[in-house]
Design a protein around this motif. Structure first.
Motif, PDB file in Angstrom:
ATOM      1  N   LYS A 121     -52.027  14.317   2.572  1.00  0.00           N
ATOM      2  CA  LYS A 121     -50.589  14.595   0.947  1.00  0.00           C
ATOM      3  C   LYS A 121     -49.253  14.959   2.348  1.00  0.00           C
ATOM      4  O   LYS A 121     -49.656  14.970   3.484  1.00  0.00           O
ATOM      5  CB  LYS A 121     -51.195  15.912   0.753  1.00  0.00           C
ATOM      6  CG  LYS A 121     -52.470  16.136  -0.260  1.00  0.00           C
ATOM      7  CD  LYS A 121     -52.670  15.251  -0.981  1.00  0.00           C
ATOM      8  CE  LYS A 121     -53.633  14.456  -1.938  1.00  0.00           C
ATOM      9  NZ  LYS A 121     -53.342  14.028  -3.155  1.00  0.00           N
ATOM     10  N   ARG A 122     -48.736  14.654   0.898  1.00  0.00           N
ATOM     11  CA  ARG A 122     -47.039  13.555   1.534  1.00  0.00           C
ATOM     12  C   ARG A 122     -46.564  15.633   1.460  1.00  0.00           C
ATOM     13  O   ARG A 122     -46.431  16.349   0.835  1.00  0.00           O
ATOM     14  CB  ARG A 122     -46.537  13.423   1.640  1.00  0.00           C
ATOM     15  CG  ARG A 122     -46.939  11.848   1.574  1.00  0.00           C
ATOM     16  CD  ARG A 122     -46.504  11.123   0.624  1.00  0.00           C
ATOM     17  NE  ARG A 122     -47.130  11.511  -0.998  1.00  0.00           N
ATOM     18  CZ  ARG A 122     -46.711  11.139  -1.875  1.00  0.00           C
ATOM     19  NH1 ARG A 122     -45.740   9.436  -1.680  1.00  0.00           N
ATOM     20  NH2 ARG A 122     -47.171  11.242  -3.246  1.00  0.00           N
ATOM     21  N   GLU A 123     -45.440  16.389   2.886  1.00  0.00           N
ATOM     22  CA  GLU A 123     -45.449  17.694   2.763  1.00  0.00           C
ATOM     23  C   GLU A 123     -43.417  17.017   1.967  1.00  0.00           C
ATOM     24  O   GLU A 123     -43.111  15.815   2.140  1.00  0.00           O
ATOM     25  CB  GLU A 123     -45.035  18.372   4.590  1.00  0.00           C
ATOM     26  CG  GLU A 123     -43.937  19.055   3.624  1.00  0.00           C
ATOM     27  CD  GLU A 123     -43.808  19.830   5.097  1.00  0.00           C
ATOM     28  OE1 GLU A 123     -43.856  19.357   6.435  1.00  0.00           O
ATOM     29  OE2 GLU A 123     -43.397  21.236   5.805  1.00  0.00           O
ATOM     30  N   GLY A 124     -42.820  17.683   0.825  1.00  0.00           N
ATOM     31  CA  GLY A 124     -41.803  17.241   0.741  1.00  0.00           C
ATOM     32  C   GLY A 124     -42.197  16.632  -0.528  1.00  0.00           C
ATOM     33  O   GLY A 124     -41.627  16.725  -1.807  1.00  0.00           O
ATOM     34  N   ILE A 125     -43.402  15.923  -1.174  1.00  0.00           N
ATOM     35  CA  ILE A 125     -43.617  15.569  -2.115  1.00  0.00           C
ATOM     36  C   ILE A 125     -44.892  16.275  -2.921  1.00  0.00           C
ATOM     37  O   ILE A 125     -45.321  16.306  -4.368  1.00  0.00           O
ATOM     38  CB  ILE A 125     -44.148  14.500  -2.283  1.00  0.00           C
ATOM     39  CG1 ILE A 125     -42.582  13.571  -1.187  1.00  0.00           C
ATOM     40  CG2 ILE A 125     -44.565  13.303  -3.300  1.00  0.00           C
ATOM     41  CD1 ILE A 125     -43.039  12.047  -0.993  1.00  0.00           C
ATOM     42  N   ASP A 126     -46.358  15.821  -1.869  1.00  0.00           N
ATOM     43  CA  ASP A 126     -47.123  16.631  -2.804  1.00  0.00           C
ATOM     44  C   ASP A 126     -47.204  18.352  -2.827  1.00  0.00           C
ATOM     45  O   ASP A 126     -47.970  18.988  -3.427  1.00  0.00           O
ATOM     46  CB  ASP A 126     -48.772  16.754  -2.118  1.00  0.00           C
ATOM     47  CG  ASP A 126     -48.230  14.673  -2.473  1.00  0.00           C
ATOM     48  OD1 ASP A 126     -48.759  14.052  -1.499  1.00  0.00           O
ATOM     49  OD2 ASP A 126     -48.288  14.441  -3.395  1.00  0.00           O
ATOM     50  N   TYR A 127     -46.829  19.179  -1.325  1.00  0.00           N
ATOM     51  CA  TYR A 127     -46.897  20.404  -0.854  1.00  0.00           C
ATOM     52  C   TYR A 127     -45.331  20.913   0.057  1.00  0.00           C
ATOM     53  O   TYR A 127     -44.913  19.720   0.515  1.00  0.00           O
ATOM     54  CB  TYR A 127     -47.798  21.064  -0.408  1.00  0.00           C
ATOM     55  CG  TYR A 127     -47.752  20.431   0.872  1.00  0.00           C
ATOM     56  CD1 TYR A 127     -48.110  18.829   1.481  1.00  0.00           C
ATOM     57  CD2 TYR A 127     -47.709  20.961   2.628  1.00  0.00           C
ATOM     58  CE1 TYR A 127     -48.524  18.202   2.778  1.00  0.00           C
ATOM     59  CE2 TYR A 127     -47.522  20.120   3.530  1.00  0.00           C
ATOM     60  CZ  TYR A 127     -47.908  19.027   3.545  1.00  0.00           C
ATOM     61  OH  TYR A 127     -48.569  18.737   4.765  1.00  0.00           O
ATOM     62  N   ILE A 128     -45.166  22.167  -0.156  1.00  0.00           N
ATOM     63  CA  ILE A 128     -44.169  22.704   0.571  1.00  0.00           C
ATOM     64  C   ILE A 128     -44.537  24.043   1.305  1.00  0.00           C
ATOM     65  O   ILE A 128     -45.129  24.508   0.717  1.00  0.00           O
ATOM     66  CB  ILE A 128     -42.584  22.602   0.126  1.00  0.00           C
ATOM     67  CG1 ILE A 128     -41.686  22.629   0.985  1.00  0.00           C
ATOM     68  CG2 ILE A 128     -42.411  23.261  -1.119  1.00  0.00           C
ATOM     69  CD1 ILE A 128     -39.977  21.961   0.132  1.00  0.00           C
ATOM     70  N   TYR A 129     -43.885  24.295   2.754  1.00  0.00           N
ATOM     71  CA  TYR A 129     -43.751  25.751   3.250  1.00  0.00           C
ATOM     72  C   TYR A 129     -42.313  26.071   2.830  1.00  0.00           C
ATOM     73  O   TYR A 129     -41.706  25.574   2.977  1.00  0.00           O
ATOM     74  CB  TYR A 129     -44.664  25.269   4.493  1.00  0.00           C
ATOM     75  CG  TYR A 129     -44.410  27.336   4.999  1.00  0.00           C
ATOM     76  CD1 TYR A 129     -43.582  27.083   6.557  1.00  0.00           C
ATOM     77  CD2 TYR A 129     -45.093  28.198   4.263  1.00  0.00           C
ATOM     78  CE1 TYR A 129     -43.243  28.157   6.909  1.00  0.00           C
ATOM     79  CE2 TYR A 129     -44.819  29.098   4.769  1.00  0.00           C
ATOM     80  CZ  TYR A 129     -43.961  29.854   5.329  1.00  0.00           C
ATOM     81  OH  TYR A 129     -44.036  30.574   6.481  1.00  0.00           O
TER      82      TYR A 129
END
Lengths: 268, 207
Positions: A113-121
């Motif tokens: 999955k892509r950070e900033g698109i599918d998930y973010i911390y």
């Protein structure tokens, strides 16, 4: 022998416990894991969410309770990644920050999955309940809101479809700030010590379910076919619980064996 | 004035937070929101302040070669290395990860895991069926221990249901009572603080 049963040497108890914990970890028994109602409810809720849902997952614990909660955290994240649900991760403890990174590596990143698109911390939210209250006003007041596609439409706590809190202590701050003020549905995963205190909130409908420690993490992994570490620890948990029960029973046998001769002596 | 001013600040802030919950007035709600942001900033500053204070106390112990100064040196050096590595190379770098994964996490987990041994030893020594109440407690503890591990369902298939009943009925009833009474006590104590009737939280001598 009676006094040995009544007051066993502490070192013997510790040694037996080490053996009871180690053997199943090296050679699992493969005991079947029954699924509890809370785990089924939590799993079904996430499974039933539509792809447009936005889930806030809060890592409210530190390294001391990693053994109890990290497996559940990873199981949740893997499930959310598999469902394609946009997930926002925060931590409310400063020493939970590396745990969040590790959990995301094993879940979303491993699933490609892509950070900033599918998930973010989103980062560390200071102030515990005060931080949560400030999130209710505006996310930007507590974390650095990055200009990423996933942040579109997310400005405050009430914008989330579900909040999952993994906590080593009480859950009241989430009930007060998230559910009572903004009706954000809540899901908890807590340590065994505080599990009893979360049941009233579930019964009152203020939380969807409360999962307890590694036991529910193992159930979640089995139910969702999400391979993880919790299942591997269940046999060790079983053998250690059984050992403690057997030792308690033996202690009571010793107690009654020493009590009866004294009672007979006391009779005129 | 040394005590009156903090009491006044606490009273005004507390009343603002309470009224904000019940009144929809843009100016008042915005003021409350700003105060909540200030609290987060103060919490962050207090973290840094705690670290500085820790360094100050332990540095004095090291300088004076007081009892346990070697442990103070270990603490200070580890703390400084962690802070410097986190600020310079970042939290994802191998150095920081080794410090966390190799020292902090195993250390914290071990300290917690030791509790299992202490609890086991204490349980073996103290759980005695001396009277009716103690026997009930012992029986409940055994059922819950078996219900919280797969072995319980292997021994008796209904064990998880019995354990769940204990958690959801008698235990939940007691917990509910505890939650309600502690909430009432919480309201009472904080009302006293907000209205200025109690100033113990200020500490120091009364003048």
């Amino acid at each position: 022998m009676r006094s040995g049963l009544l007051n066993p040497d502490r070192r013997v108890v510790y040694l037996l416990l080490i053996i009871a914990l180690t053997i199943p970890l090296l050679k699992p028994f493969g005991m079947p894991i029954p699924i509890s109602e809370d785990t089924r409810t939590a799993y079904a809720y996430i499974e039933g969410m539509d792809p447009g849902a936005r889930v806030l997952l809060s890592i409210d614990y530190g390294p001391s309770v990693v053994a109890e909660l990290q497996a559940q955290c990873i199981a949740f994240l893997r499930h959310l990644a598999r469902k394609g649900i946009r997930t926002y991760v925060i931590t409310t403890t400063p020493d939970g920050v590396p745990l969040a990174a590790a959990a995301l590596t094993e879940s979303f990143e491993a699933a490609g999955k892509r950070e900033g698109i599918d998930y973010i911390y989103l980062g560390y939210v200071a102030g515990q309940e005060a931080g949560l209250a400030a999130m209710g006003d505006s996310l930007a007041s507590v974390v650095e809101v990055q200009n990423k596609p996933i942040m579109e439409g997310i400005g405050k706590l009430s914008d989330f479809t579900l909040a999952i809190a993994l906590r080593g202590d009480g859950v009241l701050m989430w009930v007060r700030q998230a559910y009572t003020k903004y009706n954000v549905p809540l899901l908890f995963s807590v340590t065994a010590v505080v599990a009893a205190g979360t049941v009233p909130y579930v019964q009152a409908g203020q939380a969807i379910a409360s999962l307890t420690s590694n036991k529910c993490a193992a159930e979640y992994e089995v139910l969702g076919r999400l391979p993880g570490k919790a299942v591997a620890t269940m046999d060790a948990q079983s053998s250690s619980h059984l050992l403690i029960i057997v030792l308690i029973m033996l202690g009571n046998v010793g107690y009654y064996l020493t009590k009866r001769p004294k009672a007979q002596e006391a009779r005129p | 004035m040394k005590r009156q001013f903090p009491l006044l600040v606490a009273s005004v802030t507390g009343l603002l937070m309470i009224v904000d919950n019940f009144v929809k007035m843009p100016a008042l709600n915005q003021a409350a929101s700003t105060v909540r942001t200030w609290v987060v900033i103060i919490a962050l500053i207090s973290l840094a302040l705690g670290a500085v204070n820790l360094l100050r106390i332990h540095s004095a112990r090291i300088a004076g070669r007081r009892a346990g100064w070697v442990y103070s040196m270990v603490l200070c050096s580890t703390m400084l290395v962690t802070i410097i590595s986190g600020l310079t190379v970042g939290q994802k770098h191998a150095i920081y990860r080794h410090l966390y994964d190799g020292i902090m996490q195993p250390g914290s987990s071990t300290a917690m895991a030791l509790l299992a041994f202490f609890v086991a030893s204490a349980a073996v020594r103290s759980f005695r069926a001396r009277n009716v109440e103690a026997t009930l407690l012992l029986g409940t503890a055994i059922i819950l221990m078996l219900g919280n591990a797969p072995v319980g369902s292997v021994i008796y298939s209904g064990m998880p249901r019995i354990s769940a009943w204990f958690m959801s009925i008698p235990s939940a009833a007691a917990q509910r009572g505890l939650i309600i009474t502690s909430a009432i006590a919480f309201i009472a104590i904080n009302l006293r603080n907000i209205l200025g009737f109690s100033s113990e939280w200020l500490g120091g001598s009364k003048d």
